[in-house]
Design an enzyme around this catalytic site. Sequence first.
Site, short mmCIF file in Angstrom:
data_model
loop_
_atom_site.label_atom_id
_atom_site.label_comp_id
_atom_site.label_asym_id
_atom_site.label_seq_id
_atom_site.Cartn_x
_atom_site.Cartn_y
_atom_site.Cartn_z
N HIS A 29 0.88 -1.18 0.00
CA HIS A 29 0.00 0.00 0.00
C HIS A 29 0.91 1.23 0.00
O HIS A 29 1.42 1.61 1.05
CB HIS A 29 -0.89 0.02 1.24
N PHE A 30 1.11 1.81 -1.18
CA PHE A 30 2.01 2.96 -1.27
C PHE A 30 1.26 4.29 -1.09
O PHE A 30 1.86 5.35 -1.16
CB PHE A 30 2.79 2.94 -2.60
N ASN A 87 -6.83 0.48 -2.31
CA ASN A 87 -7.53 1.33 -1.33
C ASN A 87 -6.82 2.67 -1.13
O ASN A 87 -6.40 3.03 -0.04
CB ASN A 87 -7.73 0.60 0.01
N HIS A 112 -8.78 -10.33 0.72
CA HIS A 112 -8.62 -10.05 2.16
C HIS A 112 -9.85 -10.66 2.82
O HIS A 112 -10.96 -10.20 2.57
CB HIS A 112 -8.53 -8.54 2.39
N HIS A 163 -2.55 -12.61 3.21
CA HIS A 163 -2.15 -12.59 4.63
C HIS A 163 -2.90 -13.55 5.56
O HIS A 163 -3.63 -13.13 6.44
CB HIS A 163 -2.20 -11.17 5.20
N ASP A 195 2.35 -6.77 2.77
CA ASP A 195 1.24 -5.90 3.17
C ASP A 195 1.80 -4.61 3.78
O ASP A 195 1.30 -4.10 4.77
CB ASP A 195 0.30 -6.62 4.16
ZN ZN Z 1 -3.14 -5.09 2.46
#
Ligand code: ZN
Length: 444
Positions: free
Chosen positions: A62-63, A94, A178, A236, A310
């Site tokens: 998630h950058f 997101n 997820h 994950h 993650d």
């Molecule tokens: Zn994630």
Amino acid sequence: MRTVIQGGTIVNEGKTFDGTIVIEDGKILSIVGDYKSPTTFDEVIDASGCFVLPGIIDDHVHFREPGLTEKADIDTESRAAAAGGVTTYFDMPNTVPQTTTLEALEEKFALAAQKSHVNYSFFFGATNDNISLFPQLDPHRIPGIKLFMGSSTGNMLVDRRESLEQLFSSTKLPVMAHCEDTAIINRNMAEAKEKYGGEPKVIHHPEIRSEEACYESTRLAIELAKKYDARLHVAHLSTAKELDLIPISHFSHLSNITAEATVSHLYFCNRDYASLGTRIKCNPAIKTEHDREALQRALTDGRITVIGTDHAPHLLSQKEGGCAKAVSGMPMIQFSLVTMLELVDNGILSLERLVELMCHNPARLFEVRHRGFIREGYQADLVLVRPNTAWVCTKNLIESKCGWSPMEGHMFLWRVERTLCNGHTVYADGKVDASYIGQPVTFR
Ligand SMILES: [Zn+2]
């Protein structure tokens, strides 16, 4: 432009051997055991004492760009990637706006083409309402679809049964899910608030985002994927119990249903909340020592196929509070490889298996073209790591914009010495070459 990497020990496709790699115009020209050539090179890299691995492919980051750039951005986080030996990343949808339209997806590609220092691609986010766009997605440009099955990430939650059925029946792209059941989490949160007050301490996070919440959601995702013969990659995994649901992938023949474990879930357990507090609060929660040991065992029995990070930076100020107020997620990309190398030293997995899980399998699973292996004709994405070189993770070494790491104060015994991206040294001697721009990854 010809580069030679000599004197190092190459780890690739299950084999470890002393060898020399010749790179021409960004691609691997040859790999030889005993190289004696009169040819002159533009660049000679001495890898003596180092292991040479394929560059890490991180399938889950998630950058934060666009829209959340107070936490992180593509420039800063791709620097962290380069410093950590990660040459390719797949970023999650997101952001703000969410990557759930074709326009938002194009905007991300345009941003990365300006400022990503390693190779990149982007997941397309599924919603209850955008499944009709799937046929317009170019399968050669994106790794797959990201599905938040009943998680709390914005409004990207796909929670209607008919939407889920439609989603799994409408794409042959990998669906990375997820899996946490919102109804169970909400019930647990209400109970915890009654028991512990309005802001339960972070130690209770795994009671709220519980084993049951993970298991029920993962079970449903697998049931639907099987029903429609879809390709499901469960993100994950955090519990021993969910592992029972995952089929075994044998070597390079990956099952249609695969699972990712993150460095955080493999390294930390609930005992660490005492010292690290909300720094290690993430979703799904870091659970018990028993869960961590089961995940570690699953690295070598074929049930975990990919190790991702993650990587999810937040400002420390946003980490204040307990289960209700503190945000979930932590930065990890810069120290993922060296942390996993510590697990190699601890006998949890071999170096060859690490390369399988962090380089080869992400490439196989998402059908990445010409990356993830040290092969002639492939892009020269490589990382040189040196063992037995103790160093301490301190704030000043952190490239991520948020400026902190759960690994601060930790002594590592392996060091990333140099990272090459498409044959270009993007990191060496502790410095990132931020003038370099990586390439969009191609697939299939
Ligand atoms: Zn994630």
